[in-house]
Motif scaffolding. Structure first.
Motif, mmCIF file in Angstrom:
data_model
loop_
_atom_site.group_PDB
_atom_site.id
_atom_site.type_symbol
_atom_site.label_atom_id
_atom_site.label_comp_id
_atom_site.label_asym_id
_atom_site.label_seq_id
_atom_site.Cartn_x
_atom_site.Cartn_y
_atom_site.Cartn_z
ATOM 1 N N PRO A 45 0.842 -1.436 0.073
ATOM 2 C CA PRO A 45 0.015 0.093 0.097
ATOM 3 C C PRO A 45 0.740 1.258 0.092
ATOM 4 O O PRO A 45 2.004 1.113 0.603
ATOM 5 C CB PRO A 45 -0.831 -0.133 1.189
ATOM 6 C CG PRO A 45 0.053 -0.875 2.141
ATOM 7 C CD PRO A 45 0.629 -2.149 1.499
ATOM 8 N N VAL A 46 0.455 2.220 -0.695
ATOM 9 C CA VAL A 46 1.108 3.524 -0.591
ATOM 10 C C VAL A 46 0.583 4.525 0.352
ATOM 11 O O VAL A 46 1.180 5.467 0.696
ATOM 12 C CB VAL A 46 0.981 4.223 -1.997
ATOM 13 C CG1 VAL A 46 2.092 3.544 -3.028
ATOM 14 C CG2 VAL A 46 -0.310 4.501 -2.657
ATOM 15 N N ALA A 47 -0.910 4.354 0.892
ATOM 16 C CA ALA A 47 -1.334 5.279 2.026
ATOM 17 C C ALA A 47 -2.518 4.336 2.555
ATOM 18 O O ALA A 47 -2.702 3.262 2.189
ATOM 19 C CB ALA A 47 -2.053 6.223 1.369
ATOM 20 N N TYR A 48 -2.919 4.770 3.699
ATOM 21 C CA TYR A 48 -4.035 4.256 4.350
ATOM 22 C C TYR A 48 -5.095 5.256 4.605
ATOM 23 O O TYR A 48 -4.500 6.625 4.628
ATOM 24 C CB TYR A 48 -3.358 3.751 5.759
ATOM 25 C CG TYR A 48 -2.381 2.653 5.834
ATOM 26 C CD1 TYR A 48 -3.097 1.232 5.555
ATOM 27 C CD2 TYR A 48 -1.082 2.631 5.590
ATOM 28 C CE1 TYR A 48 -2.221 0.218 5.355
ATOM 29 C CE2 TYR A 48 -0.447 1.640 5.377
ATOM 30 C CZ TYR A 48 -0.946 0.451 5.232
ATOM 31 O OH TYR A 48 -0.029 -0.745 5.147
ATOM 32 N N TYR A 49 -6.266 5.061 5.020
ATOM 33 C CA TYR A 49 -7.258 5.947 5.309
ATOM 34 C C TYR A 49 -7.757 5.613 6.753
ATOM 35 O O TYR A 49 -7.980 4.340 7.034
ATOM 36 C CB TYR A 49 -8.154 6.080 4.602
ATOM 37 C CG TYR A 49 -9.308 7.111 5.086
ATOM 38 C CD1 TYR A 49 -9.390 8.031 4.993
ATOM 39 C CD2 TYR A 49 -10.487 6.392 5.454
ATOM 40 C CE1 TYR A 49 -10.411 9.105 5.579
ATOM 41 C CE2 TYR A 49 -11.707 7.096 5.885
ATOM 42 C CZ TYR A 49 -11.414 8.608 5.871
ATOM 43 O OH TYR A 49 -12.273 9.337 6.116
ATOM 44 N N PRO A 60 7.026 6.642 5.837
ATOM 45 C CA PRO A 60 7.315 8.099 6.156
ATOM 46 C C PRO A 60 7.832 8.916 5.380
ATOM 47 O O PRO A 60 8.779 8.503 4.518
ATOM 48 C CB PRO A 60 8.122 7.885 7.379
ATOM 49 C CG PRO A 60 8.439 6.473 8.002
ATOM 50 C CD PRO A 60 7.767 5.631 6.380
ATOM 51 N N THR A 61 7.163 10.034 5.262
ATOM 52 C CA THR A 61 7.926 11.185 4.178
ATOM 53 C C THR A 61 8.270 12.162 4.945
ATOM 54 O O THR A 61 7.447 12.772 6.132
ATOM 55 C CB THR A 61 6.713 11.383 3.189
ATOM 56 O OG1 THR A 61 5.497 11.831 3.734
ATOM 57 C CG2 THR A 61 6.353 10.276 2.236
ATOM 58 N N SER A 62 9.685 12.507 4.888
ATOM 59 C CA SER A 62 9.814 13.673 5.327
ATOM 60 C C SER A 62 10.890 14.470 4.477
ATOM 61 O O SER A 62 11.687 13.759 3.824
ATOM 62 C CB SER A 62 10.301 13.722 6.694
ATOM 63 O OG SER A 62 11.561 12.672 6.730
ATOM 64 N N ILE A 63 11.062 15.871 4.735
ATOM 65 C CA ILE A 63 12.060 16.520 3.877
ATOM 66 C C ILE A 63 13.233 17.114 4.866
ATOM 67 O O ILE A 63 12.859 17.697 5.758
ATOM 68 C CB ILE A 63 11.288 17.649 3.255
ATOM 69 C CG1 ILE A 63 10.339 17.105 2.235
ATOM 70 C CG2 ILE A 63 12.541 18.495 2.659
ATOM 71 C CD1 ILE A 63 9.495 18.136 1.531
ATOM 72 N N PHE A 64 14.338 16.794 4.484
ATOM 73 C CA PHE A 64 15.392 17.385 5.367
ATOM 74 C C PHE A 64 16.086 18.356 5.021
ATOM 75 O O PHE A 64 16.641 18.408 3.791
ATOM 76 C CB PHE A 64 16.453 15.968 5.790
ATOM 77 C CG PHE A 64 16.050 14.711 6.443
ATOM 78 C CD1 PHE A 64 15.599 14.883 7.703
ATOM 79 C CD2 PHE A 64 15.494 13.677 5.695
ATOM 80 C CE1 PHE A 64 14.953 13.865 8.332
ATOM 81 C CE2 PHE A 64 15.006 12.535 6.349
ATOM 82 C CZ PHE A 64 14.683 12.675 7.827
ATOM 83 N N ALA A 65 16.292 19.261 5.638
ATOM 84 C CA ALA A 65 16.601 20.504 4.921
ATOM 85 C C ALA A 65 17.781 21.134 6.089
ATOM 86 O O ALA A 65 17.141 21.064 7.434
ATOM 87 C CB ALA A 65 15.497 21.558 4.748
ATOM 88 N N PRO A 66 18.815 21.751 5.776
ATOM 89 C CA PRO A 66 19.542 22.303 6.878
ATOM 90 C C PRO A 66 18.884 23.354 7.985
ATOM 91 O O PRO A 66 18.176 24.069 7.240
ATOM 92 C CB PRO A 66 20.898 23.023 5.869
ATOM 93 C CG PRO A 66 20.446 22.992 4.697
ATOM 94 C CD PRO A 66 19.300 22.160 4.583
ATOM 95 N N THR A 67 19.108 23.252 8.960
ATOM 96 C CA THR A 67 18.604 24.245 9.793
ATOM 97 C C THR A 67 19.489 25.535 10.198
ATOM 98 O O THR A 67 19.178 26.415 10.662
ATOM 99 C CB THR A 67 18.307 23.577 11.423
ATOM 100 O OG1 THR A 67 19.531 23.066 11.696
ATOM 101 C CG2 THR A 67 17.320 22.554 11.375
ATOM 102 N N ALA A 68 20.508 25.399 9.513
ATOM 103 C CA ALA A 68 21.583 26.486 9.742
ATOM 104 C C ALA A 68 22.278 26.648 8.498
ATOM 105 O O ALA A 68 22.541 25.773 7.713
ATOM 106 C CB ALA A 68 22.624 26.423 10.864
#
Length: 85
Positions: A45-49, A60-68
């Motif tokens: 499955p790609v998603a649930y409801y 889990p999807t998240s975007i990692f961006a530098p904080t500094a």
């Protein structure tokens, strides 16, 4: 194996047994179709409801961006006293 794949495997075995006893072209076609379906990889499955929480991604999807930001140090100076100079 999921319940659906187990059921398909049982149906395949039953059709093979029936094909050995009865000779009908529809058995061979059904056996071929089930073998082909079982050869396919299981989908994930790609998603649930959830009725209260709504939709959410399976992975889990998240975007990692530098904080500094890497910038050179800035020199800071004390303000000159305007009254004395």
């Amino acid at each position: 194996m999921t319940d659906l794949r187990q059921a398909a495997q049982q149906a395949l075995e039953a059709l093979i047994d029936a094909a050995n006893v009865l000779s009908a072209p529809m058995f061979a076609d059904a056996v071929d179709a089930l073998r082909e379906a079982l050869a396919q990889p299981e989908q994930e499955p790609v998603a649930y409801y959830h009725p209260r929480n709504g939709f959410y991604w399976a992975k889990p999807t998240s975007i990692f961006a530098p904080t500094a930001v890497d910038v050179p140090a800035l020199p800071l100076y004390a303000a000159a006293d305007r009254n004395n100079g």
